[in-house]
Design a protein around this motif. Structure first.
Motif, PDB file in Angstrom:
ATOM      1  N   GLY A  64     -96.068  20.013 -10.968  1.00  0.00           N
ATOM      2  CA  GLY A  64     -94.656  19.759 -10.922  1.00  0.00           C
ATOM      3  C   GLY A  64     -94.480  20.428  -9.257  1.00  0.00           C
ATOM      4  O   GLY A  64     -93.244  20.539  -9.100  1.00  0.00           O
ATOM      5  N   TYR A  65     -95.412  20.523  -8.636  1.00  0.00           N
ATOM      6  CA  TYR A  65     -95.227  20.870  -7.275  1.00  0.00           C
ATOM      7  C   TYR A  65     -94.658  19.783  -6.220  1.00  0.00           C
ATOM      8  O   TYR A  65     -95.370  19.004  -6.155  1.00  0.00           O
ATOM      9  CB  TYR A  65     -96.655  21.496  -6.699  1.00  0.00           C
ATOM     10  N   MET A  66     -93.460  20.252  -5.593  1.00  0.00           N
ATOM     11  CA  MET A  66     -92.937  19.383  -4.778  1.00  0.00           C
ATOM     12  C   MET A  66     -92.919  19.937  -3.217  1.00  0.00           C
ATOM     13  O   MET A  66     -92.365  21.034  -3.228  1.00  0.00           O
ATOM     14  CB  MET A  66     -91.681  18.812  -5.209  1.00  0.00           C
ATOM     15  N   TRP A  67     -93.170  19.327  -2.265  1.00  0.00           N
ATOM     16  CA  TRP A  67     -92.595  19.874  -0.810  1.00  0.00           C
ATOM     17  C   TRP A  67     -92.184  18.518  -0.036  1.00  0.00           C
ATOM     18  O   TRP A  67     -92.309  17.472  -0.220  1.00  0.00           O
ATOM     19  CB  TRP A  67     -93.956  20.427  -0.045  1.00  0.00           C
ATOM     20  N   ILE A  68     -91.167  19.286   0.795  1.00  0.00           N
ATOM     21  CA  ILE A  68     -90.520  18.361   1.775  1.00  0.00           C
ATOM     22  C   ILE A  68     -90.812  18.861   3.382  1.00  0.00           C
ATOM     23  O   ILE A  68     -90.523  20.237   3.420  1.00  0.00           O
ATOM     24  CB  ILE A  68     -88.953  18.396   1.427  1.00  0.00           C
ATOM     25  N   VAL A  69     -90.912  18.084   4.128  1.00  0.00           N
ATOM     26  CA  VAL A  69     -91.241  18.556   5.532  1.00  0.00           C
ATOM     27  C   VAL A  69     -90.056  17.667   6.101  1.00  0.00           C
ATOM     28  O   VAL A  69     -90.091  16.472   6.116  1.00  0.00           O
ATOM     29  CB  VAL A  69     -92.598  18.180   6.003  1.00  0.00           C
ATOM     30  N   GLN A  70     -89.163  18.273   6.833  1.00  0.00           N
ATOM     31  CA  GLN A  70     -88.109  17.664   7.848  1.00  0.00           C
ATOM     32  C   GLN A  70     -88.447  18.214   9.346  1.00  0.00           C
ATOM     33  O   GLN A  70     -89.030  19.103   9.615  1.00  0.00           O
ATOM     34  CB  GLN A  70     -86.790  17.729   7.201  1.00  0.00           C
ATOM     35  N   GLN A  71     -87.963  17.455  10.149  1.00  0.00           N
ATOM     36  CA  GLN A  71     -88.185  17.588  11.549  1.00  0.00           C
ATOM     37  C   GLN A  71     -87.506  18.898  12.012  1.00  0.00           C
ATOM     38  O   GLN A  71     -88.297  19.592  12.725  1.00  0.00           O
ATOM     39  CB  GLN A  71     -87.544  16.567  12.544  1.00  0.00           C
ATOM     40  N   LYS A  72     -86.389  19.447  11.536  1.00  0.00           N
ATOM     41  CA  LYS A  72     -85.975  20.751  11.908  1.00  0.00           C
ATOM     42  C   LYS A  72     -85.168  21.218  10.733  1.00  0.00           C
ATOM     43  O   LYS A  72     -84.619  20.512   9.705  1.00  0.00           O
ATOM     44  CB  LYS A  72     -85.191  20.631  13.242  1.00  0.00           C
ATOM     45  N   LYS A  73     -84.839  22.430  10.867  1.00  0.00           N
ATOM     46  CA  LYS A  73     -83.860  23.282   9.961  1.00  0.00           C
ATOM     47  C   LYS A  73     -82.521  22.695   9.949  1.00  0.00           C
ATOM     48  O   LYS A  73     -82.150  22.034  10.989  1.00  0.00           O
ATOM     49  CB  LYS A  73     -83.737  24.731  10.324  1.00  0.00           C
ATOM     50  N   VAL A  74     -81.941  22.433   8.899  1.00  0.00           N
ATOM     51  CA  VAL A  74     -80.485  22.020   8.538  1.00  0.00           C
ATOM     52  C   VAL A  74     -79.716  23.014   7.859  1.00  0.00           C
ATOM     53  O   VAL A  74     -80.058  23.509   6.976  1.00  0.00           O
ATOM     54  CB  VAL A  74     -80.529  20.656   7.999  1.00  0.00           C
ATOM     55  N   GLU A  75     -78.478  23.061   8.389  1.00  0.00           N
ATOM     56  CA  GLU A  75     -77.556  23.806   7.705  1.00  0.00           C
ATOM     57  C   GLU A  75     -76.403  23.049   7.339  1.00  0.00           C
ATOM     58  O   GLU A  75     -76.159  22.131   7.792  1.00  0.00           O
ATOM     59  CB  GLU A  75     -76.930  24.998   8.414  1.00  0.00           C
ATOM     60  N   LYS A 114     -69.800  27.731   0.097  1.00  0.00           N
ATOM     61  CA  LYS A 114     -71.055  28.259   0.331  1.00  0.00           C
ATOM     62  C   LYS A 114     -71.556  27.407   1.647  1.00  0.00           C
ATOM     63  O   LYS A 114     -71.697  26.406   1.595  1.00  0.00           O
ATOM     64  CB  LYS A 114     -71.965  28.353  -0.616  1.00  0.00           C
ATOM     65  N   SER A 115     -72.499  28.200   2.358  1.00  0.00           N
ATOM     66  CA  SER A 115     -73.231  27.535   3.453  1.00  0.00           C
ATOM     67  C   SER A 115     -74.754  27.516   3.216  1.00  0.00           C
ATOM     68  O   SER A 115     -74.930  28.720   2.434  1.00  0.00           O
ATOM     69  CB  SER A 115     -73.053  28.362   4.770  1.00  0.00           C
ATOM     70  N   VAL A 116     -75.595  26.534   3.021  1.00  0.00           N
ATOM     71  CA  VAL A 116     -76.945  26.681   2.724  1.00  0.00           C
ATOM     72  C   VAL A 116     -77.638  26.257   4.000  1.00  0.00           C
ATOM     73  O   VAL A 116     -77.320  25.288   4.643  1.00  0.00           O
ATOM     74  CB  VAL A 116     -77.215  25.720   1.505  1.00  0.00           C
ATOM     75  N   SER A 117     -78.746  26.816   4.276  1.00  0.00           N
ATOM     76  CA  SER A 117     -79.815  26.525   5.133  1.00  0.00           C
ATOM     77  C   SER A 117     -80.972  26.075   4.754  1.00  0.00           C
ATOM     78  O   SER A 117     -81.709  26.553   3.796  1.00  0.00           O
ATOM     79  CB  SER A 117     -80.064  27.645   6.190  1.00  0.00           C
ATOM     80  N   TYR A 118     -81.595  25.118   4.894  1.00  0.00           N
ATOM     81  CA  TYR A 118     -82.809  24.130   4.638  1.00  0.00           C
ATOM     82  C   TYR A 118     -83.741  24.423   5.678  1.00  0.00           C
ATOM     83  O   TYR A 118     -83.572  23.685   6.732  1.00  0.00           O
ATOM     84  CB  TYR A 118     -82.535  22.906   4.192  1.00  0.00           C
ATOM     85  N   ASN A 119     -84.701  25.046   5.566  1.00  0.00           N
ATOM     86  CA  ASN A 119     -86.061  25.076   6.577  1.00  0.00           C
ATOM     87  C   ASN A 119     -86.683  23.590   6.805  1.00  0.00           C
ATOM     88  O   ASN A 119     -86.437  22.971   5.764  1.00  0.00           O
ATOM     89  CB  ASN A 119     -86.701  26.288   6.248  1.00  0.00           C
ATOM     90  N   SER A 120     -87.281  23.717   7.820  1.00  0.00           N
ATOM     91  CA  SER A 120     -88.075  22.561   7.979  1.00  0.00           C
ATOM     92  C   SER A 120     -88.994  22.122   7.085  1.00  0.00           C
ATOM     93  O   SER A 120     -89.583  21.026   6.867  1.00  0.00           O
ATOM     94  CB  SER A 120     -88.972  22.493   9.507  1.00  0.00           C
ATOM     95  N   GLU A 121     -89.640  23.305   6.416  1.00  0.00           N
ATOM     96  CA  GLU A 121     -90.575  23.171   5.335  1.00  0.00           C
ATOM     97  C   GLU A 121     -89.823  23.627   3.990  1.00  0.00           C
ATOM     98  O   GLU A 121     -89.650  24.839   4.043  1.00  0.00           O
ATOM     99  CB  GLU A 121     -91.896  23.917   5.616  1.00  0.00           C
ATOM    100  N   ILE A 122     -89.912  22.826   2.916  1.00  0.00           N
ATOM    101  CA  ILE A 122     -89.294  23.304   1.600  1.00  0.00           C
ATOM    102  C   ILE A 122     -90.269  23.086   0.572  1.00  0.00           C
ATOM    103  O   ILE A 122     -90.814  21.906   0.591  1.00  0.00           O
ATOM    104  CB  ILE A 122     -87.926  22.426   1.438  1.00  0.00           C
ATOM    105  N   SER A 123     -90.427  23.971  -0.540  1.00  0.00           N
ATOM    106  CA  SER A 123     -91.153  23.433  -1.654  1.00  0.00           C
ATOM    107  C   SER A 123     -90.561  24.246  -2.796  1.00  0.00           C
ATOM    108  O   SER A 123     -89.903  24.959  -2.886  1.00  0.00           O
ATOM    109  CB  SER A 123     -92.664  24.155  -1.362  1.00  0.00           C
ATOM    110  N   ALA A 124     -91.005  23.684  -4.071  1.00  0.00           N
ATOM    111  CA  ALA A 124     -90.558  24.095  -5.230  1.00  0.00           C
ATOM    112  C   ALA A 124     -91.528  23.650  -6.476  1.00  0.00           C
ATOM    113  O   ALA A 124     -92.140  22.725  -6.178  1.00  0.00           O
ATOM    114  CB  ALA A 124     -89.119  23.813  -5.650  1.00  0.00           C
ATOM    115  N   TYR A 125     -91.456  24.211  -7.684  1.00  0.00           N
ATOM    116  CA  TYR A 125     -92.008  23.370  -8.824  1.00  0.00           C
ATOM    117  C   TYR A 125     -90.840  22.980  -9.694  1.00  0.00           C
ATOM    118  O   TYR A 125     -89.950  23.474  -9.820  1.00  0.00           O
ATOM    119  CB  TYR A 125     -92.668  24.669  -9.741  1.00  0.00           C
TER     120      TYR A 125
END
Length: 139
Positions: free
Chosen positions: A50-61, A69-80
């Motif tokens: 169930g491991y998932m990862w996402i890589v994006q070019q840069k951090k997004v708010e 609510k404000s949410v910040s998504y780093n350039s690398e995200i992972s979860a199960y």
């Protein structure tokens, strides 16, 4: 990284978003959770764990205006991924006050209440209407 072993990887923004939409739909999660992502380079998923990862070019708010609510998504995200749940989420923070607390788990209530719960690494959980995270991502 051992967690990624055996994973299916899609590269390029369009292919990655199609895969993200497919995974969110399959696991019963609102598509808007990932709609703020931009310039996605890679997404991977290991079905066995169930491991998932996402890589994006840069951090997004992103501001989820309906819940203020404000949410910040780093350039690398992972979860199960599990049914109606993202566990051990890394790379996502929510702005309450300063600093931004790390988000560790997100889950959707199975009952008809239509609530989504977001838990910080510190253990506090907040609930919001699931409609706040709906999107036409990929459609």
């Amino acid at each position: 990284m051992a967690e990624k072993q055996g994973g299916v990887v899609k590269r390029g923004h369009d292919e990655a978003l199609k895969t993200a939409v497919s995974l969110l739909e399959e696991f019963g999660l609102p598509l808007g959770l990932l709609s703020p992502l931009a310039d996605v380079l890679e997404i991977g998923f290991v079905r066995a764990t169930g491991y998932m990862w996402i890589v994006q070019q840069k951090k997004v708010e992103h501001d989820f205006n309906t819940i203020n609510k404000s949410v910040s998504y780093n350039s690398e995200i992972s979860a199960y991924l599990e049914k109606s749940r993202l566990k051990k989420l890394k790379g996502v923070t929510s702005k309450e006050m300063v600093p931004w607390p790390l988000v560790s788990d997100i889950w959707v209530d199975d009952s008809p209440t239509g609530r989504i719960y977001i838990k910080s690494l510190g253990g506090t959980a907040k609930r919001f209407p699931v409609e706040a995270f709906l999107s036409n991502l990929g459609h």
